[in-house]
Design a protein around this motif. Sequence first.
Motif, short mmCIF file in Angstrom:
data_model
loop_
_atom_site.label_atom_id
_atom_site.label_comp_id
_atom_site.label_asym_id
_atom_site.label_seq_id
_atom_site.Cartn_x
_atom_site.Cartn_y
_atom_site.Cartn_z
N VAL A 44 1.01 -1.21 -0.01
CA VAL A 44 -0.05 -0.10 -0.17
C VAL A 44 0.77 1.24 0.11
O VAL A 44 1.80 1.26 0.82
CB VAL A 44 -0.88 0.00 1.07
N LEU A 45 0.66 2.17 -0.97
CA LEU A 45 1.31 3.27 -0.52
C LEU A 45 0.46 4.54 -0.29
O LEU A 45 -0.74 4.73 -0.87
CB LEU A 45 1.78 3.84 -2.44
N VAL A 46 0.96 5.34 0.27
CA VAL A 46 0.10 6.34 0.91
C VAL A 46 0.54 7.76 0.13
O VAL A 46 1.96 7.72 0.49
CB VAL A 46 0.30 6.80 2.36
N LEU A 47 -0.10 8.49 -0.67
CA LEU A 47 0.45 9.46 -1.46
C LEU A 47 0.13 10.95 -0.77
O LEU A 47 -1.46 10.85 -0.89
CB LEU A 47 0.13 9.39 -2.94
N ILE A 48 0.89 11.62 -0.42
CA ILE A 48 0.37 12.82 0.17
C ILE A 48 1.11 14.12 -0.40
O ILE A 48 2.27 14.10 -0.64
CB ILE A 48 0.75 13.08 1.75
N GLU A 49 0.40 15.02 -0.88
CA GLU A 49 1.17 16.42 -1.39
C GLU A 49 0.34 17.50 -1.08
O GLU A 49 -0.89 17.88 -0.66
CB GLU A 49 1.12 16.17 -2.95
N GLN A 50 1.38 18.59 -0.78
CA GLN A 50 0.76 19.94 -0.28
C GLN A 50 0.93 20.58 -1.72
O GLN A 50 2.22 20.77 -2.10
CB GLN A 50 1.28 20.42 0.76
N GLU A 51 0.04 21.27 -2.27
CA GLU A 51 0.12 21.94 -3.68
C GLU A 51 1.24 22.60 -3.72
O GLU A 51 1.60 23.59 -2.83
CB GLU A 51 -1.19 22.78 -3.68
#
Length: 180
Positions: A44-51
């Motif tokens: 499982v990959l958790v992908l997080i981004e703050q613009e």
Amino acid sequence: MYFAALLARTEDGWEASDTELDDVETLSDLAELAREASPEDDTVLVLIEQEDAWFGVVRIDGEDDPRIYVSDAAAAARSSYGEILLTDELLGREPGDDDADLDSLDLDGTEDGEDEDDDNDSDDTEGGGSAEAVPHGPVGDPRILDDLGVSEKELKSLSDDALTEIADALGASEVLETVR
């Protein structure tokens, strides 16, 4: 503005789900949330981004410890979601080093300037304080996606739309777009 999604690898390919991180306070909470997305102990990959600021990838393989990559630790440190990923271990600190700023204060009753103050001054320059404890630039495991088709070099050179580029490389761009 931030975006977070879970990509779970299954027998049928990648499955994506949108996730809220409001109730996630620690990396353990995040790993538990990810493991719940894949009852078969798949990757499982958790992908997080703050613009336009930073992105992070957390990889959970079954019951193994989470592996983490953050594109810009200093930018992530200014985000409550980034702080979840920036563990002491990831930053190369001993647990509890958050107290370093308190240690630099002279609270031992020697406020009249005894010789001990000279020792504290040298500690401040060598210790660096919290600003230097979080480096500008990437931290973590840059080879986190190597076996999935995203090399260290590619990961470090991703653009502003990093999560889409990662999903493209994984063959999961369509499923990621469904949760965007």
